[in-house]
Write a protein that holds these residues in place. Structure first.
Motif, PDB file in Angstrom:
ATOM      1  N   TRP A 158      27.845  -5.323  50.978  1.00 18.47           N
ATOM      2  CA  TRP A 158      28.750  -6.014  51.705  1.00 18.47           C
ATOM      3  C   TRP A 158      29.020  -5.006  52.945  1.00 18.47           C
ATOM      4  O   TRP A 158      29.406  -5.650  54.038  1.00 18.47           O
ATOM      5  N   ALA A 159      28.384  -3.886  52.923  1.00 16.12           N
ATOM      6  CA  ALA A 159      28.505  -3.155  54.376  1.00 16.12           C
ATOM      7  C   ALA A 159      27.478  -3.386  55.305  1.00 16.12           C
ATOM      8  O   ALA A 159      26.429  -4.159  54.971  1.00 16.12           O
ATOM      9  N   GLY A 160      27.858  -2.975  56.374  1.00 18.48           N
ATOM     10  CA  GLY A 160      26.888  -3.262  57.587  1.00 18.48           C
ATOM     11  C   GLY A 160      27.580  -3.259  59.091  1.00 18.48           C
ATOM     12  O   GLY A 160      29.048  -3.350  59.012  1.00 18.48           O
ATOM     13  N   GLU A 161      26.933  -2.974  59.856  1.00 18.84           N
ATOM     14  CA  GLU A 161      27.442  -3.044  61.265  1.00 18.84           C
ATOM     15  C   GLU A 161      27.251  -4.467  61.999  1.00 18.84           C
ATOM     16  O   GLU A 161      26.339  -4.818  61.810  1.00 18.84           O
ATOM     17  N   ARG A 162      28.479  -4.941  62.401  1.00 16.54           N
ATOM     18  CA  ARG A 162      28.407  -6.099  63.094  1.00 16.54           C
ATOM     19  C   ARG A 162      27.227  -5.912  64.128  1.00 16.54           C
ATOM     20  O   ARG A 162      27.383  -5.193  65.168  1.00 16.54           O
ATOM     21  N   GLY A 163      26.631  -7.232  64.127  1.00 12.34           N
ATOM     22  CA  GLY A 163      25.385  -7.348  65.253  1.00 12.34           C
ATOM     23  C   GLY A 163      24.295  -6.403  64.743  1.00 12.34           C
ATOM     24  O   GLY A 163      23.282  -6.655  65.481  1.00 12.34           O
ATOM     25  N   GLY A 164      24.139  -6.011  63.498  1.00 16.58           N
ATOM     26  CA  GLY A 164      22.851  -5.169  63.103  1.00 16.58           C
ATOM     27  C   GLY A 164      22.635  -5.489  61.651  1.00 16.58           C
ATOM     28  O   GLY A 164      21.622  -4.715  61.370  1.00 16.58           O
TER      29      GLY A 164
ATOM     30  N   GLU B 143      33.047  11.378  58.108  1.00 21.71           N
ATOM     31  CA  GLU B 143      31.794  11.599  58.863  1.00 21.71           C
ATOM     32  C   GLU B 143      30.776  10.876  58.541  1.00 21.71           C
ATOM     33  O   GLU B 143      29.995  10.230  59.121  1.00 21.71           O
ATOM     34  N   LEU B 144      30.604  10.492  57.306  1.00 23.04           N
ATOM     35  CA  LEU B 144      29.710   9.493  56.643  1.00 23.04           C
ATOM     36  C   LEU B 144      30.241   7.976  57.099  1.00 23.04           C
ATOM     37  O   LEU B 144      29.206   7.201  57.343  1.00 23.04           O
ATOM     38  N   ASP B 145      31.412   7.813  57.405  1.00 22.43           N
ATOM     39  CA  ASP B 145      31.958   6.453  58.025  1.00 22.43           C
ATOM     40  C   ASP B 145      31.477   6.222  59.297  1.00 22.43           C
ATOM     41  O   ASP B 145      31.120   5.078  59.818  1.00 22.43           O
ATOM     42  N   ARG B 146      30.959   7.286  60.125  1.00 22.25           N
ATOM     43  CA  ARG B 146      30.275   6.932  61.440  1.00 22.25           C
ATOM     44  C   ARG B 146      28.794   6.096  61.236  1.00 22.25           C
ATOM     45  O   ARG B 146      28.683   5.462  62.092  1.00 22.25           O
ATOM     46  N   GLU B 147      28.460   6.145  60.307  1.00 17.06           N
ATOM     47  CA  GLU B 147      27.130   5.531  59.731  1.00 17.06           C
ATOM     48  C   GLU B 147      27.465   4.193  59.117  1.00 17.06           C
ATOM     49  O   GLU B 147      26.736   3.374  59.140  1.00 17.06           O
ATOM     50  N   VAL B 148      28.336   4.057  58.225  1.00 21.22           N
ATOM     51  CA  VAL B 148      28.607   2.994  57.454  1.00 21.22           C
ATOM     52  C   VAL B 148      29.401   2.116  58.159  1.00 21.22           C
ATOM     53  O   VAL B 148      29.131   0.761  57.951  1.00 21.22           O
ATOM     54  N   LYS B 149      30.374   2.533  58.991  1.00 23.13           N
ATOM     55  CA  LYS B 149      31.200   1.524  60.000  1.00 23.13           C
ATOM     56  C   LYS B 149      31.964   0.564  59.050  1.00 23.13           C
ATOM     57  O   LYS B 149      31.613  -0.739  59.319  1.00 23.13           O
ATOM     58  N   HIS B 150      32.695   0.894  58.057  1.00 17.72           N
ATOM     59  CA  HIS B 150      33.476  -0.016  57.203  1.00 17.72           C
ATOM     60  C   HIS B 150      34.597  -0.605  57.882  1.00 17.72           C
ATOM     61  O   HIS B 150      35.245   0.009  58.563  1.00 17.72           O
ATOM     62  N   ARG B 151      34.504  -2.027  57.533  1.00 14.53           N
ATOM     63  CA  ARG B 151      35.707  -2.576  57.846  1.00 14.53           C
ATOM     64  C   ARG B 151      36.495  -3.430  56.649  1.00 14.53           C
ATOM     65  O   ARG B 151      35.771  -4.114  56.341  1.00 14.53           O
ATOM     66  N   PRO B 152      37.606  -2.993  56.596  1.00 14.98           N
ATOM     67  CA  PRO B 152      38.294  -3.493  55.186  1.00 14.98           C
ATOM     68  C   PRO B 152      38.453  -5.004  55.394  1.00 14.98           C
ATOM     69  O   PRO B 152      38.533  -5.667  54.134  1.00 14.98           O
ATOM     70  N   GLU B 153      38.758  -5.743  56.489  1.00 14.01           N
ATOM     71  CA  GLU B 153      38.658  -6.928  56.673  1.00 14.01           C
ATOM     72  C   GLU B 153      37.481  -7.783  56.194  1.00 14.01           C
ATOM     73  O   GLU B 153      37.713  -8.884  55.752  1.00 14.01           O
ATOM     74  N   ASP B 154      36.503  -7.217  56.664  1.00 15.81           N
ATOM     75  CA  ASP B 154      35.160  -7.831  55.890  1.00 15.81           C
ATOM     76  C   ASP B 154      34.930  -7.793  54.611  1.00 15.81           C
ATOM     77  O   ASP B 154      34.430  -8.947  54.037  1.00 15.81           O
ATOM     78  N   ASP B 155      35.804  -6.951  53.939  1.00 11.82           N
ATOM     79  CA  ASP B 155      35.625  -7.026  52.376  1.00 11.82           C
ATOM     80  C   ASP B 155      36.269  -8.420  51.945  1.00 11.82           C
ATOM     81  O   ASP B 155      35.760  -8.957  50.879  1.00 11.82           O
TER      82      ASP B 155
ATOM     83  N   ALA C  95      25.221 -15.857  66.572  1.00 13.35           N
ATOM     84  CA  ALA C  95      26.011 -17.382  66.289  1.00 13.35           C
ATOM     85  C   ALA C  95      26.201 -17.487  64.743  1.00 13.35           C
ATOM     86  O   ALA C  95      27.321 -17.829  64.510  1.00 13.35           O
ATOM     87  N   SER C  96      24.958 -17.036  64.038  1.00  7.88           N
ATOM     88  CA  SER C  96      25.435 -17.021  62.359  1.00  7.88           C
ATOM     89  C   SER C  96      26.496 -15.912  62.055  1.00  7.88           C
ATOM     90  O   SER C  96      27.393 -16.344  61.445  1.00  7.88           O
ATOM     91  N   GLU C  97      26.582 -14.879  62.695  1.00 10.37           N
ATOM     92  CA  GLU C  97      27.490 -13.949  62.296  1.00 10.37           C
ATOM     93  C   GLU C  97      28.969 -14.289  62.692  1.00 10.37           C
ATOM     94  O   GLU C  97      30.040 -14.461  62.253  1.00 10.37           O
ATOM     95  N   ARG C  98      29.037 -15.109  64.090  1.00  6.30           N
ATOM     96  CA  ARG C  98      30.448 -15.585  64.387  1.00  6.30           C
ATOM     97  C   ARG C  98      30.967 -16.627  63.412  1.00  6.30           C
ATOM     98  O   ARG C  98      31.918 -16.675  63.205  1.00  6.30           O
TER      99      ARG C  98
END
Length: 855
Positions: free
Chosen positions: A209-215, A441-453, A558-561
């Motif tokens: 479920w993890a991932g940066e939006r747009g990437g 500091e790890l969250d800088r790489e994970v970029k977690h968003r609770p609302e995406d969960d 478009a798919s992400e949106r």
């Protein structure tokens, strides 16, 4: 030989084309035609290679000779996996005393062998380092009925066999899992942690479920297709088998510019030099395999969509929970920002899924190291020669150091030795450094968003609903129509497979291609790179690539949106049961009450063991204290730590040394000040010279990584003061301690001899009747003396035979001048007739000083 294109005489060209444009055009036209013929010939060879490869019983692309040690089809729970021993190439020797090295290949649509694809690969690096190497591969078709659990159990059985083959080393095998194999070996290590040494998982998704939006476009695939029902559909159409070509097609869709244009154009533009490299890679990329329907359904439901691995929700069929916190070996995570299949958040997100903070990581005794590459793609993580020569070579060379790193979370970086100021202290071309990190500091790489969960949880619920509807209304009809023969033809007609077959010698239309190719090679005239039309060709190619990349970015955005808008609707979330407060978000396993009790119990155990141990604990505690003040550590410290083990405990195994390092780290982490103040207590019983030697040894360890920082130097001064405090209360040397012990023993022997002489004299001067009444008290006194000596002998350690003999001789000599002449004249003659105990029994054995340098 007649040329393909007739040209005018060379003498007439300057007059017909004074500016050279015509000649440039003709040369380019000839070159492009020749390249087209050669390109088609490479495609023909690729098709032939594909057909030859897939018709093998056990196809693989290993670049090394190997022998099969175990066949998974013969296990109690049979699977289509094999354990192979890699045979070192000529000129390369392996050391059976070194840690075994096991590479597990990914089964994600392609065939096995990518981990040993070429000399500069993971296996090649390990062989050159002297490690015995093993490879876990697989066959094209699964055993009917095999499951993911069966595969995990097979890998456990393979690892047991590797350990049995190396009884001479106590170090557990280092295991490398690429891509899909990474989460597989993590599952195995969570179930059987005692079998695994350090784990290297390269480009492996563990938190889906993890991932940066747009990437991270692949994480939306399950939601855009309505869940896993399509996986079940394709498995049913395949008569219970899932064609791996569908997975490969998904990977190719991520980069359409490379799939449809760049890869082929690179071959076309450099066909004279690129053919062999292209064919070598295509032999693996086109070697599609088949997965069992139950396997792929388990993977999609539980991992890709359910994300149950990183949240400790997976339970085996026999009731065992697969909790990655049970992994006791160090875990090295290697990922890249240029990887669109497994971006860093998916490779690292499992750490924050399981742990609230680094304190939990430490209390759970886990060592997690991660390395993030800046540019390389997914395949480059375990295929690229430059990555193998740099990152993989450093991981392999420093695996013993990683194995003794104190628990915690570390980021590692690889720097070029020549660019550093302390290059003279570095033995190889690169230096691996470890920097402690926090979950924040790890969250800088994970970029977690609770609302995406919540969105992905909604996808998981909808997937279950759609899969249930499919199984109820559609699956019976599909299974009734599908047959093994129809499934075989469906696999043959897959676009990825069909392209290879059409461009092969089995297509009659390709018969003329090899003839024309031979003609071109006989009179090849490549155009010069500065040809204006060749330059225009390159510009047009770049425009095509940019256009396809722009279309990809538009499609992904478009798919992400669409995904975020659709699954972010509160009404949809409420309809699938996520509107309440119970299970809106995934629950972090680290918050479980039993886990908190484990952490508290572990802290209490460490707190009570602060003063337990001896000089070894004092030295290691001191080194960790000083190095803990530095912002980073590197492999040079390990060289001295390894020397510490050889000097302090030459007979100790690495497992014991690792336990010592970890225990002292825990002790310092629990109560730092109390642990430091206990160092003089740990050194009690050591001589001044021994303590001074330990201090010099610590200084030698610290000097291995260059000059200490100001903060580390201050910490070292504190250690010096504690050691000097212990020296002030220690004897000067071991000989002095031995002399003190011997003098004490001699005094006790003299006192015992005098007491016996007095008793004997008293008995000789008394009348018989009186003696019988009075003798009870002296005999009791003598018995008490002898009992005390016996008790003292039982406590004292045994000494060497020659020391005991020396005492038997010296004790009477020491006693003789000390005895006073008796005033009774009958004493001396009478004593000659009394039967005495031998002096060797009367004299207690010499005791060695306790805590004289060994625990």
């Amino acid at each position: 030989m007649n040329p393909l294109i007739p040209t005018p005489a060379a003498e007439a060209l300057p007059f017909m084309d004074p500016f050279g444009f015509g000649r440039a055009a003709c040369n380019y036209w000839r070159d492009s035609l020749e390249r087209s013929v050669l390109f088609m010939d490479v495609m023909r060879r690729r098709g032939n290679q594909y057909l030859e490869h897939i018709e093998k019983t056990k196809p693989n692309v290993l670049g090394f000779e190997a022998e099969v040690l175990m066949d998974g089809r013969e296990l109690d729970r049979p699977v289509n996996y094999e354990l192979l021993r890699i045979q070192p190439p000529e000129g390369v020797e392996t050391d059976l005393q070194m840690r075994p090295f096991v590479v597990v290949d990914p089964r994600a649509g392609h065939g096995p062998g990518i981990g040993g694809f070429k000399p500069d690969s993971e296996i090649g690096v390990a062989l050159r380092a002297g490690h015995p190497c093993y490879f876990i591969g697989f066959l094209p078709y699964p055993v009917p009925g095999q499951t993911v659990e069966d595969v995990v159990e097979a890998e456990v059985a393979f690892l047991r066999h590797v350990i049995e083959r190396h009884p001479e080393t106590s170090e557990k095998p280092m295991v490398v899992g690429n891509c899909q194999a990474g989460w597989q070996i993590m599952m195995a290590a969570a179930l059987e942690p005692e079998l695994f040494g350090p784990l290297l998982i390269a480009g492996s998704p563990l938190s889906y479920w993890a991932g940066e939006r747009g990437g991270a476009p692949m994480r939306y695939t399950g939601g855009l297709t309505g869940g896993s029902w399509m996986t079940s559909l394709f498995s049913d159409l395949g008569a219970g088998l899932f064609d791996g070509a569908w997975l490969v097609q998904n990977f190719e869709r991520l980069n359409p510019a490379n799939t449809w244009w760049s890869k082929q154009y690179r071959l076309y533009s450099q066909v004279d030099t690129e053919a062999d490299r292209y064919l070598e890679f295509e032999r693996w990329w086109g070697g599609h395999v088949v997965l069992g329907g139950d396997e792929i359904q388990y993977i999609v439901d539980n991992l890709f969509i359910g994300n149950r691995l990183s949240t400790a929700q997976l339970v085996t069929s026999d009731g065992r929970r697969i909790d990655l916190r049970n992994v006791r070996s160090p875990v090295v995570v290697f990922c890249s920002r240029g990887d669109d299949i497994t971006p860093p958040p998916q490779a690292l997100g499992w750490v924050r899924d399981l742990y609230e903070g680094v304190e939990d990581v430490i209390a759970n005794e886990q060592t997690i190291v991660y390395c993030v590459h800046d540019t390389t793609g997914h395949l480059g993580i375990f295929v690229s020669g430059s990555v193998s020569r740099k990152e993989h070579a450093e991981f392999t060379a420093n695996m013993d150091y990683i194995d003794v790193l104190p628990p915690g979370l570390y980021e590692t970086t690889v720097s070029t030795a020549a660019e550093r100021e302390d290059a003279e202290l570095i033995e190889r071309d690169y230096l691996l450094e470890f920097t402690p990190r926090t979950i924040e500091e790890l969250d800088r790489e994970v970029k977690h968003r609770p609302e995406d969960d919540t969105r992905f949880a909604a996808v998981a619920r909808i997937s279950e609903i759609n899969l249930g509807l499919y199984r109820l209304f559609v699956q019976p009809w599909v299974q009734a129509m599908a047959t093994p023969e129809s499934a075989k033809w469906m696999r043959r007609m897959h676009p990825n497979r069909l392209g290879y077959r059409l461009l092969s010698d089995r297509n009659p239309l390709m018969n003329a291609v090899p003839v024309l190719a031979d003609k071109v090679r006989a009179d090849r005239q490549p155009v010069h790179e500065d040809n204006v039309f060749r330059a225009v060709e390159g510009i047009l190619s770049d425009q095509v690539t940019r256009g396809l990349n722009a279309w990809r970015d538009l499609r992904d955005s478009a798919s992400e949106r669409f995904f975020l808008d659709l699954y972010g609707q509160p009404i949809l979330q409420a309809m699938v049961g996520l509107g309440g407060d119970a299970h809106v978000h995934r629950r972090r396993p680290g918050a479980e009450p039993e886990h908190r009790r484990f952490i508290e119990r572990r802290r209490e155990e460490v707190h009570h063991a602060i003063t337990d141990g001896g000089s070894h604990e004092a030295v290691m505690r001191s080194v960790i204290h000083v190095l803990g003040g530095a912002p980073a550590t590197d492999e040079r410290n390990f060289k001295r730590l390894r020397a510490s083990r050889a000097e302090l405990e030459p007979g100790a195994e690495l497992a014991d040394f690792k336990h010592l390092v970890r225990e002292q780290f825990f002790t310092l982490q629990q109560d730092h000040e109390a642990a430091l103040e206990a160092i003089p207590t740990l050194l009690k019983g050591q001589t001044a010279q021994q303590i001074d030697a330990h201090l010099a040894h610590i200084e030698h360890v610290l000097a291995a990584s260059g000059e200490l920082s100001e903060h580390a130097a201050e910490r070292f001064e504190r250690i010096k003061a504690l050691f000097h405090q212990a020296i002030d209360h220690a004897p000067e040397d071991e000989q002095e301690a031995r002399r003190d012990a011997e003098a004490s023993i001699a005094r006790e022997a003299v006192a015992g001899e005098l007491a016996r002489r007095e008793v004997e004299s008293l008995m000789e001067t008394m009348p018989v009747a009186e003696s019988s009444r009075a003798v009870a008290a002296p005999q009791a006194q003598s018995a008490a003396v002898q009992d005390a000596d016996a008790a003292q002998d039982a406590k004292a350690p045994d000494v060497e035979v020659q020391d005991a003999k020396a005492q038997d001789v010296e004790a009477p000599k020491a006693a003789t001048p000390a005895a006073e002449p008796s005033s009774e004249p009958a004493t001396q003659p009478a004593s000659a007739g009394v039967k005495r105990k031998p002096a060797s029994r009367a004299t207690p054995r010499r005791r060695t000083p306790r805590n004289s340098g060994k625990k």
